[in-house]
Write a protein that holds these residues in place. Structure first.
Motif, mmCIF file in Angstrom:
data_model
loop_
_atom_site.group_PDB
_atom_site.id
_atom_site.type_symbol
_atom_site.label_atom_id
_atom_site.label_comp_id
_atom_site.label_asym_id
_atom_site.label_seq_id
_atom_site.Cartn_x
_atom_site.Cartn_y
_atom_site.Cartn_z
ATOM 1 N N LEU A 4 0.854 -1.188 0.000
ATOM 2 C CA LEU A 4 0.000 0.000 0.000
ATOM 3 C C LEU A 4 0.891 1.238 0.000
ATOM 4 N N LYS A 5 0.784 2.042 -1.043
ATOM 5 C CA LYS A 5 1.651 3.220 -1.168
ATOM 6 C C LYS A 5 1.073 4.379 -0.364
ATOM 7 N N VAL A 6 1.899 4.923 0.532
ATOM 8 C CA VAL A 6 1.431 5.961 1.458
ATOM 9 C C VAL A 6 2.313 7.206 1.373
ATOM 10 N N ALA A 47 4.389 12.636 -9.042
ATOM 11 C CA ALA A 47 5.552 11.814 -9.405
ATOM 12 C C ALA A 47 5.294 10.327 -9.162
ATOM 13 N N ASP A 48 4.600 10.019 -8.082
ATOM 14 C CA ASP A 48 4.330 8.620 -7.731
ATOM 15 C C ASP A 48 3.024 8.576 -6.948
ATOM 16 N N MET A 49 1.922 8.305 -7.643
ATOM 17 C CA MET A 49 0.610 8.404 -7.018
ATOM 18 C C MET A 49 0.415 7.356 -5.924
ATOM 19 N N PRO A 50 0.158 7.803 -4.706
ATOM 20 C CA PRO A 50 -0.037 6.860 -3.595
ATOM 21 C C PRO A 50 -1.464 6.328 -3.546
ATOM 22 N N ASP A 51 -1.671 5.316 -2.733
ATOM 23 C CA ASP A 51 -3.021 4.805 -2.486
ATOM 24 C C ASP A 51 -3.690 5.613 -1.379
ATOM 25 N N VAL A 52 -2.848 6.036 -0.417
ATOM 26 C CA VAL A 52 -3.358 6.758 0.749
ATOM 27 C C VAL A 52 -2.467 7.965 1.048
ATOM 28 N N VAL A 53 -3.110 9.078 1.398
ATOM 29 C CA VAL A 53 -2.379 10.258 1.885
ATOM 30 C C VAL A 53 -2.774 10.469 3.342
ATOM 31 N N ILE A 54 -1.776 10.463 4.226
ATOM 32 C CA ILE A 54 -2.020 10.791 5.636
ATOM 33 C C ILE A 54 -1.567 12.235 5.810
ATOM 34 N N ILE A 78 -7.762 8.304 -4.531
ATOM 35 C CA ILE A 78 -6.827 8.320 -3.395
ATOM 36 C C ILE A 78 -7.592 8.444 -2.082
ATOM 37 N N LYS A 79 -7.240 7.595 -1.127
ATOM 38 C CA LYS A 79 -7.842 7.677 0.208
ATOM 39 C C LYS A 79 -7.068 8.708 1.038
ATOM 40 N N ILE A 80 -7.788 9.431 1.871
ATOM 41 C CA ILE A 80 -7.151 10.446 2.715
ATOM 42 C C ILE A 80 -7.459 10.147 4.177
ATOM 43 N N ILE A 81 -6.408 10.146 4.993
ATOM 44 C CA ILE A 81 -6.580 9.997 6.440
ATOM 45 C C ILE A 81 -6.076 11.282 7.088
ATOM 46 N N ALA A 82 -6.959 11.936 7.824
ATOM 47 C CA ALA A 82 -6.599 13.181 8.497
ATOM 48 C C ALA A 82 -5.878 12.870 9.797
ATOM 49 N N ALA A 120 -9.502 2.246 5.712
ATOM 50 C CA ALA A 120 -9.651 3.192 4.593
ATOM 51 C C ALA A 120 -9.545 2.472 3.251
ATOM 52 N N SER A 121 -8.647 1.508 3.169
ATOM 53 C CA SER A 121 -8.452 0.748 1.923
ATOM 54 C C SER A 121 -9.671 -0.102 1.581
#
Length: 207
Positions: A4-6, A47-54, A78-82, A120-121
């Motif tokens: 999982l790319k974060v 540049a490198d699209m993640p699966d999740v952004v924290i 893209i999933k976002i975790i605050a 989130a995934s």
């Protein structure tokens, strides 16, 4: 095994280092980048699209809320975790309204971060167990409808008093399309009229 790319976004170097250290201990995670602000985040994301952004919520110049809005508009998958400190609970509803899939405290353990990423995934909403939200706060978040980016645009214009033809002209769509979105909004908010729609949208921090 798929990793999982974060991507992690926070204006405090210590927080970035701490998150990287914990994420590196989770076997299904690959950290694709660490960003100190929203500008860096968008560059790394391209540049490198993640699966999740924290992302931290309270950042200078562009907040995590604004960043979430931009990411969801340009990269809806893209999933976002605050992420925030305990005394910033008032931002939860705003982040969820912008499409965030979870909310973590900065004091979260590795196990909690791992659970948040898995939740989130799976297209579910993760809320930090440490938040101790009141029953009303939990209900508000649970009841808040999920809107598409187009529905959000139309909701804001409705709240500003625009008519269907005016909204159609502004968004370069047909009045029929606007009317269809308006009906969908009434259904999602479970209300019968525009007044009720705006009242709930204000309550949920969506306009």
């Amino acid at each position: 095994m798929y990793k999982l790319k974060v991507l992690v976004v926070d204006d405090h170097p210590m927080v970035l280092e701490g998150m990287q250290a914990m994420l590196s201990q989770i076997d299904f995670v690959l950290v694709t980048g660490l960003a100190r602000n929203a500008y860096e985040a968008m560059e790394l994301l391209k540049a490198d699209m993640p699966d999740v952004v924290i992302t931290d919520i309270n950042m200078p110049e562009i907040s995590g809320i604004e960043l979430a809005t931009k990411i969801k508009k340009e990269y809806p998958v893209i999933k976002i975790i605050a992420m925030s400190t305990f005394n910033e609970r008032s931002y939860i509803s705003q982040m969820i309204a912008q499409g965030a899939s979870g909310y973590l405290l900065k004091s979260a353990s590795k196990e909690e971060i791992e659970e948040a990423l898995q939740t989130a995934s799976s297209n579910k909403l993760y809320m930090s167990l440490s938040l101790e939200l009141s029953r009303k706060e939990q209900q508000d978040i649970t009841n808040r409808p999920t809107l598409t980016s187009r529905e959000k645009e139309i909701l804001i214009l409705i709240a500003e008093g625009y008519t269907n033809p005016q909204i159609a002209e502004q968004l370069f769509v047909s009045p029929y399309t606007v009317d269809s979105h308006r009906k969908n909004l009434l259904t999602k908010f479970a209300v019968n009229n525009t007044a009720g729609l705006i009242k709930l949208a204000v309550k949920y921090g969506m306009v």
